[in-house]
Design a protein around this motif. Structure first.
Motif: not given
Length: 204
Positions: A5-10, A25-33, A188-192
């Motif tokens: 859950t660290t990324p969620i808290f972050t 959106i990509k931040n959220l998707f990357s954490i969920i995935i 996903v988090n690195e998608i430009k």
């Protein structure tokens, strides 16, 4: 899974305390995935007994996850100095705090370490504490605290891989699926491209 859950808290703390780091959106998707991948990796080993074993222990792990997320934010706010000097200062301050606590709770003068144990302590202190946090400092300043927090998904995954290589443990299909999902989450988090900023409220 709780430490995952660290990324969620972050992402919540970033929204509250690091306004210059944009969330999208990509931040959220990357954490969920990534969390789904972590669940697939660890989920099969969770039993009803382990779930009800210790609520206090679960709360402590969640507190550790929140604390680690806060440390990523604090590293982000350090002045722009050498990563070696930054981590030297951080670990020196931590030492000042931890030595009195160790004297109170652990009675270190009663501990007798073998040569192998002494080497292990030195390696843990220099590599896992010093060098790793130095790399965290560099990573956070280059990519942001949110992306750096995703590395927590890699810890149990590499534990499985190392167990397979050195302990002859068997790699299951769920481990491979988890690996793919975690790698996808990092990708996903690195998608430009242009994404709309997530409309997270400061009080979430």
């Amino acid at each position: 899974m709780l430490i995952g859950t660290t990324p969620i808290f972050t992402i919540i703390l970033v929204r509250l305390f690091v306004p210059d780091e944009k969330l999208n959106i990509k931040n959220l998707f990357s954490i969920i995935i990534g969390f789904i991948g972590l669940s697939i990796l660890i989920g099969p080993g969770i039993t009803s007994v382990s779930l009800h074993n210790s609520l206090l222990g679960d709360a402590a792990i969640l507190g550790a996850a929140l604390s680690f997320a806060a440390s990523l934010i604090l590293i982000k706010r350090l002045p722009p100095i050498s990563s070696v000097l930054a981590m030297r200062n951080v670990l020196f301050i931590a030492t000042i705090i931890l030595i009195p606590l160790s004297l109170i709770f652990d009675a270190p003068w009663t501990i007798r370490l073998t040569l192998q144990q002494t080497i292990a302590v030195i390696v843990l202190g220099t590599v896992q504490a010093g060098i790793v946090y130095m790399l965290y400092y560099i990573l956070i300043n280059r990519t942001g605290a949110t992306f750096a927090s995703l590395t927590n998904y890699l810890v149990p995954l590499f534990g499985v891989i190392l167990g397979t290589v050195f302990l002859d443990e068997h790699l299951k299909w769920s481990d491979i699926a988890a690996l793919l999902l975690i790698l996808i989450s990092l990708g996903v988090n690195e998608i430009k491209g242009r994404e709309k900023e997530v409309g997270l409220k400061g009080g979430c």
